[in-house]
Every structure is written in C-alpha cells, then in structure tokens.
Design a protein around this motif. Structure first.
Motif, PDB file in Angstrom:
ATOM      1  N   TYR A  31     -59.136  72.347 -41.539  1.00  0.00           N
ATOM      2  CA  TYR A  31     -60.546  72.359 -41.180  1.00  0.00           C
ATOM      3  C   TYR A  31     -60.741  73.456 -40.145  1.00  0.00           C
ATOM      4  O   TYR A  31     -60.094  73.473 -39.111  1.00  0.00           O
ATOM      5  CB  TYR A  31     -60.977  71.010 -40.604  1.00  0.00           C
ATOM      6  N   ARG A  32     -61.622  74.393 -40.461  1.00  0.00           N
ATOM      7  CA  ARG A  32     -61.849  75.530 -39.568  1.00  0.00           C
ATOM      8  C   ARG A  32     -63.344  75.687 -39.333  1.00  0.00           C
ATOM      9  O   ARG A  32     -64.152  75.425 -40.209  1.00  0.00           O
ATOM     10  CB  ARG A  32     -61.302  76.808 -40.199  1.00  0.00           C
ATOM     11  N   ASN A  33     -63.703  76.155 -38.151  1.00  0.00           N
ATOM     12  CA  ASN A  33     -65.117  76.384 -37.857  1.00  0.00           C
ATOM     13  C   ASN A  33     -65.448  77.870 -37.864  1.00  0.00           C
ATOM     14  O   ASN A  33     -66.465  78.279 -37.348  1.00  0.00           O
ATOM     15  CB  ASN A  33     -65.512  75.740 -36.523  1.00  0.00           C
ATOM     16  N   VAL A  34     -64.581  78.655 -38.455  1.00  0.00           N
ATOM     17  CA  VAL A  34     -64.827  80.086 -38.594  1.00  0.00           C
ATOM     18  C   VAL A  34     -64.846  80.440 -40.080  1.00  0.00           C
ATOM     19  O   VAL A  34     -64.274  79.727 -40.904  1.00  0.00           O
ATOM     20  CB  VAL A  34     -63.761  80.930 -37.858  1.00  0.00           C
ATOM     21  N   GLU A  35     -65.483  81.512 -40.403  1.00  0.00           N
ATOM     22  CA  GLU A  35     -65.660  81.888 -41.810  1.00  0.00           C
ATOM     23  C   GLU A  35     -64.666  82.937 -42.302  1.00  0.00           C
ATOM     24  O   GLU A  35     -64.862  83.507 -43.352  1.00  0.00           O
ATOM     25  CB  GLU A  35     -67.098  82.410 -42.016  1.00  0.00           C
ATOM     26  N   ASP A  36     -63.618  83.215 -41.525  1.00  0.00           N
ATOM     27  CA  ASP A  36     -62.659  84.215 -41.988  1.00  0.00           C
ATOM     28  C   ASP A  36     -61.772  83.637 -43.089  1.00  0.00           C
ATOM     29  O   ASP A  36     -61.913  82.502 -43.487  1.00  0.00           O
ATOM     30  CB  ASP A  36     -61.836  84.780 -40.825  1.00  0.00           C
ATOM     31  N   ALA A  37     -60.856  84.424 -43.567  1.00  0.00           N
ATOM     32  CA  ALA A  37     -60.003  84.022 -44.688  1.00  0.00           C
ATOM     33  C   ALA A  37     -59.163  82.790 -44.343  1.00  0.00           C
ATOM     34  O   ALA A  37     -58.759  82.597 -43.203  1.00  0.00           O
ATOM     35  CB  ALA A  37     -59.082  85.174 -45.057  1.00  0.00           C
ATOM     36  N   ALA A  38     -58.921  81.975 -45.348  1.00  0.00           N
ATOM     37  CA  ALA A  38     -58.085  80.784 -45.181  1.00  0.00           C
ATOM     38  C   ALA A  38     -56.669  81.204 -44.823  1.00  0.00           C
ATOM     39  O   ALA A  38     -56.210  82.273 -45.226  1.00  0.00           O
ATOM     40  CB  ALA A  38     -58.088  79.961 -46.460  1.00  0.00           C
ATOM     41  N   PRO A  39     -55.953  80.382 -44.064  1.00  0.00           N
ATOM     42  CA  PRO A  39     -54.580  80.730 -43.690  1.00  0.00           C
ATOM     43  C   PRO A  39     -53.665  80.810 -44.906  1.00  0.00           C
ATOM     44  O   PRO A  39     -53.883  80.139 -45.911  1.00  0.00           O
ATOM     45  CB  PRO A  39     -54.166  79.605 -42.747  1.00  0.00           C
ATOM     46  N   SER A  40     -52.645  81.613 -44.790  1.00  0.00           N
ATOM     47  CA  SER A  40     -51.660  81.785 -45.865  1.00  0.00           C
ATOM     48  C   SER A  40     -50.345  81.146 -45.450  1.00  0.00           C
ATOM     49  O   SER A  40     -49.993  81.143 -44.271  1.00  0.00           O
ATOM     50  CB  SER A  40     -51.419  83.267 -46.119  1.00  0.00           C
ATOM     51  N   PRO A  41     -49.601  80.617 -46.425  1.00  0.00           N
ATOM     52  CA  PRO A  41     -48.279  80.049 -46.110  1.00  0.00           C
ATOM     53  C   PRO A  41     -47.309  81.131 -45.669  1.00  0.00           C
ATOM     54  O   PRO A  41     -47.558  82.321 -45.824  1.00  0.00           O
ATOM     55  CB  PRO A  41     -47.844  79.405 -47.417  1.00  0.00           C
ATOM     56  N   ASN A  42     -46.171  80.702 -45.138  1.00  0.00           N
ATOM     57  CA  ASN A  42     -45.154  81.649 -44.683  1.00  0.00           C
ATOM     58  C   ASN A  42     -44.459  82.313 -45.872  1.00  0.00           C
ATOM     59  O   ASN A  42     -44.803  82.059 -47.026  1.00  0.00           O
ATOM     60  CB  ASN A  42     -44.146  80.961 -43.742  1.00  0.00           C
ATOM     61  N   ALA A  43     -43.492  83.140 -45.607  1.00  0.00           N
ATOM     62  CA  ALA A  43     -42.793  83.888 -46.652  1.00  0.00           C
ATOM     63  C   ALA A  43     -42.070  82.973 -47.644  1.00  0.00           C
ATOM     64  O   ALA A  43     -41.811  83.363 -48.777  1.00  0.00           O
ATOM     65  CB  ALA A  43     -41.803  84.857 -46.025  1.00  0.00           C
ATOM     66  N   LEU A  44     -41.749  81.751 -47.216  1.00  0.00           N
ATOM     67  CA  LEU A  44     -41.059  80.804 -48.103  1.00  0.00           C
ATOM     68  C   LEU A  44     -42.029  80.068 -49.022  1.00  0.00           C
ATOM     69  O   LEU A  44     -41.618  79.329 -49.903  1.00  0.00           O
ATOM     70  CB  LEU A  44     -40.266  79.795 -47.264  1.00  0.00           C
ATOM     71  N   GLY A  45     -43.346  80.240 -48.787  1.00  0.00           N
ATOM     72  CA  GLY A  45     -44.345  79.634 -49.660  1.00  0.00           C
ATOM     73  C   GLY A  45     -44.902  78.316 -49.167  1.00  0.00           C
ATOM     74  O   GLY A  45     -45.582  77.617 -49.914  1.00  0.00           O
ATOM     75  N   TRP A  46     -44.639  77.947 -47.920  1.00  0.00           N
ATOM     76  CA  TRP A  46     -45.180  76.704 -47.386  1.00  0.00           C
ATOM     77  C   TRP A  46     -45.581  76.896 -45.936  1.00  0.00           C
ATOM     78  O   TRP A  46     -45.198  77.845 -45.286  1.00  0.00           O
ATOM     79  CB  TRP A  46     -44.211  75.543 -47.550  1.00  0.00           C
ATOM     80  N   PHE A  47     -46.431  75.986 -45.453  1.00  0.00           N
ATOM     81  CA  PHE A  47     -46.878  76.016 -44.070  1.00  0.00           C
ATOM     82  C   PHE A  47     -45.878  75.282 -43.182  1.00  0.00           C
ATOM     83  O   PHE A  47     -45.304  74.276 -43.593  1.00  0.00           O
ATOM     84  CB  PHE A  47     -48.247  75.345 -43.917  1.00  0.00           C
ATOM     85  N   ASP A  48     -45.694  75.783 -41.978  1.00  0.00           N
ATOM     86  CA  ASP A  48     -44.817  75.149 -41.009  1.00  0.00           C
ATOM     87  C   ASP A  48     -45.539  75.157 -39.669  1.00  0.00           C
ATOM     88  O   ASP A  48     -46.025  76.209 -39.242  1.00  0.00           O
ATOM     89  CB  ASP A  48     -43.509  75.924 -40.902  1.00  0.00           C
ATOM     90  N   PRO A  49     -45.659  74.010 -38.996  1.00  0.00           N
ATOM     91  CA  PRO A  49     -46.356  74.003 -37.708  1.00  0.00           C
ATOM     92  C   PRO A  49     -45.695  74.900 -36.674  1.00  0.00           C
ATOM     93  O   PRO A  49     -46.352  75.410 -35.774  1.00  0.00           O
ATOM     94  CB  PRO A  49     -46.330  72.535 -37.280  1.00  0.00           C
ATOM     95  N   GLU A  50     -44.397  75.147 -36.822  1.00  0.00           N
ATOM     96  CA  GLU A  50     -43.680  76.009 -35.883  1.00  0.00           C
ATOM     97  C   GLU A  50     -44.094  77.474 -36.029  1.00  0.00           C
ATOM     98  O   GLU A  50     -43.846  78.278 -35.140  1.00  0.00           O
ATOM     99  CB  GLU A  50     -42.167  75.874 -36.082  1.00  0.00           C
TER     100      GLU A  50
END
Length: 100
Positions: A31-50
C-alpha cells in the motif's frame, strides 16, 4: 552468583519468532500513497524486508489462504519480519473466513 538462578529475559515465544532461512512470506502488494512505479523484487525474483531497510516500498499487504489463516499466530510469526521493518502490516482475511 550462578547464571542458573538468573531469570531469562527471553519470552518462550522468542525462539519460534526468529526468522527462518529462505524466502520470506511474500506480500500480495504494497500500500503506497505515492503514484510512482510499483516496487520491483530483488535479483532473485522475490521481495525481502532486509532489502528495504527504510520501508520505502510502502505497507506490505498480505492475503493468506484459509489454511494459512487457521493458524493466525503462526502466520503472524512468519510475516513479523515485514512488520519489524515497516512498523505495520495489513492482513486481509480470506473470503471463506467469517466472524462467529
């Protein structure tokens, strides 16, 4: 003074809440309150909180299955790593779930 007589400051749940190795539970979206591009996963293809120490992606939103939702505490333990970074998470219950 013996260390055996010193009470532990760790709660009994601390061991079960330690992050498990591997791919963390993935948010459905952020959930974002800005209109920029959606986040992309890391190089491995998944999101990591770290990978997002300042939680700039937004609030992670999770949509567990009914099987995952049955063990709500266990599910919360799995997504705790996200909440520790963003300060908040949103969990949308499955459509099959209803309040008794």
């Amino acid at each position: 003074m013996s260390s055996a007589s010193t009470p532990s400051l760790m709660s009994p749940l601390s061991a079960s809440r330690s992050p498990s190795p591997g791919i963390p539970v993935q948010p459905d979206h952020f959930y974002r309150n800005v209109e920029d591009a959606a986040p992309s996963p890391n190089a491995l293809g998944w999101f990591d909180p770290e990978d997002d120490l300042l939680a700039t992606r937004g609030i992670p939103v999770f949509k567990p299955t009914m099987d995952e939702f049955r063990d709500f505490e266990g599910y919360m333990n799995k997504i705790e790593c996200w909440g520790m970074r963003s300060g908040i998470v949103k969990v949308i219950p499955p459509k099959e779930w209803y309040v008794c």
